[in-house]
Design a protein around this motif. Structure first.
Motif, short mmCIF file in Angstrom:
data_model
loop_
_atom_site.label_atom_id
_atom_site.label_comp_id
_atom_site.label_asym_id
_atom_site.label_seq_id
_atom_site.Cartn_x
_atom_site.Cartn_y
_atom_site.Cartn_z
N UNK A 21 -6.58 -53.35 -34.59
CA UNK A 21 -6.93 -52.88 -33.25
C UNK A 21 -5.68 -52.54 -32.47
N UNK A 22 -5.79 -51.57 -31.60
CA UNK A 22 -4.69 -51.16 -30.73
C UNK A 22 -5.28 -50.99 -29.33
N UNK A 23 -4.98 -51.94 -28.46
CA UNK A 23 -5.51 -51.88 -27.10
C UNK A 23 -4.50 -51.23 -26.18
N UNK A 24 -4.94 -50.21 -25.48
CA UNK A 24 -4.07 -49.44 -24.59
C UNK A 24 -4.34 -49.80 -23.14
N UNK A 25 -3.28 -49.83 -22.34
CA UNK A 25 -3.43 -50.07 -20.91
C UNK A 25 -2.34 -49.30 -20.17
N UNK A 26 -2.61 -49.00 -18.91
CA UNK A 26 -1.60 -48.37 -18.07
C UNK A 26 -1.47 -46.87 -18.21
N UNK A 27 -2.31 -46.24 -19.03
CA UNK A 27 -2.25 -44.79 -19.14
C UNK A 27 -2.91 -44.19 -17.89
N UNK A 28 -2.26 -43.19 -17.31
CA UNK A 28 -2.73 -42.62 -16.05
C UNK A 28 -3.56 -41.37 -16.26
N UNK A 29 -3.74 -40.94 -17.50
CA UNK A 29 -4.58 -39.79 -17.77
C UNK A 29 -5.37 -40.06 -19.03
N UNK A 30 -6.43 -39.29 -19.26
CA UNK A 30 -7.33 -39.54 -20.37
C UNK A 30 -6.98 -38.77 -21.63
N UNK A 31 -6.22 -37.70 -21.49
CA UNK A 31 -5.98 -36.83 -22.64
C UNK A 31 -4.72 -37.25 -23.38
N UNK A 32 -4.84 -38.32 -24.14
CA UNK A 32 -3.72 -38.72 -24.96
C UNK A 32 -4.21 -39.03 -26.37
N UNK A 33 -3.29 -39.13 -27.27
CA UNK A 33 -3.63 -39.44 -28.66
C UNK A 33 -2.89 -40.69 -29.10
#
Length: 123
Positions: A21-33
């Motif tokens: 699993x890779x949990x992401x946080x703090x991204x300010x936009x939705x369009x990332x990979x």
């Protein structure tokens, strides 16, 4: 600031399965990979799979194609890597990172990295 945290590594026998699993946080936009990378002792780091959050497009390297499956749960901001039919040569530290995941640009740049999780496959 964006952060990525991996989990799910461990020791498994050849032929077995693990799910990272890779949990992401703090991204300010939705369009990332998000991409999964691995680095075995004495070898260069390689990109093995990626997924685009916006449209769900995926990519696999030849070394893991047909054995690994990448997926994402956008509500949980989590990307998964289901690893089946594991081989001893899959032993490595596995990392997730924000990266490019488009034709001709796969893994060419990375922006944020997780701390890595060890996967060991015994023969």
């Amino acid at each position: 600031e964006a952060q990525l945290v991996e989990s799910g590594g461990g020791l498994v026998q050849a032929g077995g399965s693990l799910k990272l699993s890779c949990e992401a946080s703090g991204f300010t936009f939705d369009d990332y990979a998000i991409g999964w990378f691995r680095q075995a002792p004495g070898k260069e780091r390689e990109g093995i799979s990626c997924i685009r959050r916006k449209d769900g497009s995926v990519y696999y390297s030849d070394s893991v194609k047909d054995r690994f499956t990448i997926s994402s749960d956008n509500a949980k901001n989590t990307v998964y890597l289901q690893m089946d039919s594991l081989k001893p040569e899959d032993t490595a530290i596995y990392y997730c990172a924000e990266t490019f995941c488009s034709d001709g640009l796969y893994f060419q740049k990375t922006f944020y990295w997780g701390q890595g999780t060890q996967v060991t496959v015994s023969s």
